[in-house]
Enzyme design. Sequence first.
Site, short mmCIF file in Angstrom:
data_model
loop_
_atom_site.label_atom_id
_atom_site.label_comp_id
_atom_site.label_asym_id
_atom_site.label_seq_id
_atom_site.Cartn_x
_atom_site.Cartn_y
_atom_site.Cartn_z
N LYS A 35 0.84 -1.20 0.00
CA LYS A 35 0.00 0.00 0.00
C LYS A 35 0.88 1.25 0.00
O LYS A 35 2.08 1.20 0.26
CB LYS A 35 -0.90 -0.01 1.24
CG LYS A 35 -0.15 0.05 2.56
CD LYS A 35 -1.08 -0.01 3.74
CE LYS A 35 -0.30 0.08 5.05
NZ LYS A 35 -1.20 0.10 6.22
N TYR A 72 14.59 31.03 5.42
CA TYR A 72 13.52 31.90 5.91
C TYR A 72 13.61 32.11 7.42
O TYR A 72 13.83 31.17 8.18
CB TYR A 72 12.16 31.29 5.58
CG TYR A 72 11.82 31.28 4.11
CD1 TYR A 72 11.65 32.47 3.41
CD2 TYR A 72 11.65 30.09 3.43
CE1 TYR A 72 11.32 32.46 2.06
CE2 TYR A 72 11.33 30.06 2.09
CZ TYR A 72 11.16 31.25 1.40
OH TYR A 72 10.84 31.23 0.07
#
Length: 378
Positions: free
Chosen positions: A35, A266
């Site tokens: 999955k 940042y």
Amino acid sequence: MTYPARAVVDLGAIAGNVARLREVAGPAEVMAVVKGDAYGHGLVPVARAALGAGATWLGVAQLGEALTLRAAGVDARTLTWLYAPGAPLAEALRADLDLSVAAPWALDEVVGAARESGVVARVHLKVDTGMGRSGLFLDEWGGLLDAAVRAQAAGEIDVVGVWSHLASADDAESGLTAEQTRVFAEAVRRAEDAGAHLEVRHLANSAGTLAHAATHFDLVRPGIAVVGLSPFGDRTADELGLTPAMRLEAELTIVKHAPAGQGVSYGHEYTTSEATSLAVVPLGYADGIPRHAGGAGPVQVGDTWSRIAGRVCMDQFVLDLGAGANAHAGDVAVLFGSGADGEPTAADWARAADTITYEIVTRLGPRVPRVHVGGRDA
């Protein structure tokens, strides 16, 4: 290749991991759970490698994943279990898929799909043995079981499996696994007494497969262990005889001198403490790099580890390589791999990001190319 980063997946490692899991599972068959794009490693190549190494079943959560396998020509027995009302279950039956039934509405829709398609549905009834998630608790499960057996008698479905999921098999101190195993055995007994045509009884996930032989029954369902990562916080992949299959790497795009006191990325949460070399790695949170790994995520350049300097950006992050670094644009930065060459591992990243290895590898975005080596799909 146009993208300056890649996740290299060793299909030979996948095969070796499945061989190890088969050894541990003993007489039980192995369902390779693939999955989430095989935990980010590539659905179809990993499925084929697992089958080639002796897995006899595949498991996926989403119906679309199962249909993708069929479209690729993968015809092994495949169980899919997570769908909502209105899902195209007739298409699933025509694709020869096994379906989980975890609630009365799901049984009704599977029966309807069997009538529509003219295909007898192979059903695995799910019982909640203590996970508190999908499936009915045992005291409510009898009604679903009775309805399923009636549909079986009518020739609409075949109840070929009973299954459940372990909640804390990775915790050696928990008694829940033993209790779940007891409840599961009782559910199996009731299903057999009711006349279900059981082929497989399955409970064990990766941790159950590796640490709790009593959970093995007829079939085990390892997922994270197939791709070589440990399901335990206190036992490494190497200690379990597993090999991590993914190596995430990228070329440095910028290497430059920076003075002491230079803010980086940042918000300038990181400031250089001395004159140094800064390097840009072209991977960011758009690629699945955890933003909260800023200041902590380990990366190897050459023989040296560095930590992410400052915030992770959307497409890139910065390393402070130190004053004596001898790195250049185009050099390879390794975020994680098996650890065999001294590089960080997914477990190192999980600790840095305060998460689990499952998330580290599964969250890698689709724009990061998967490069498969060592197998049929290489």
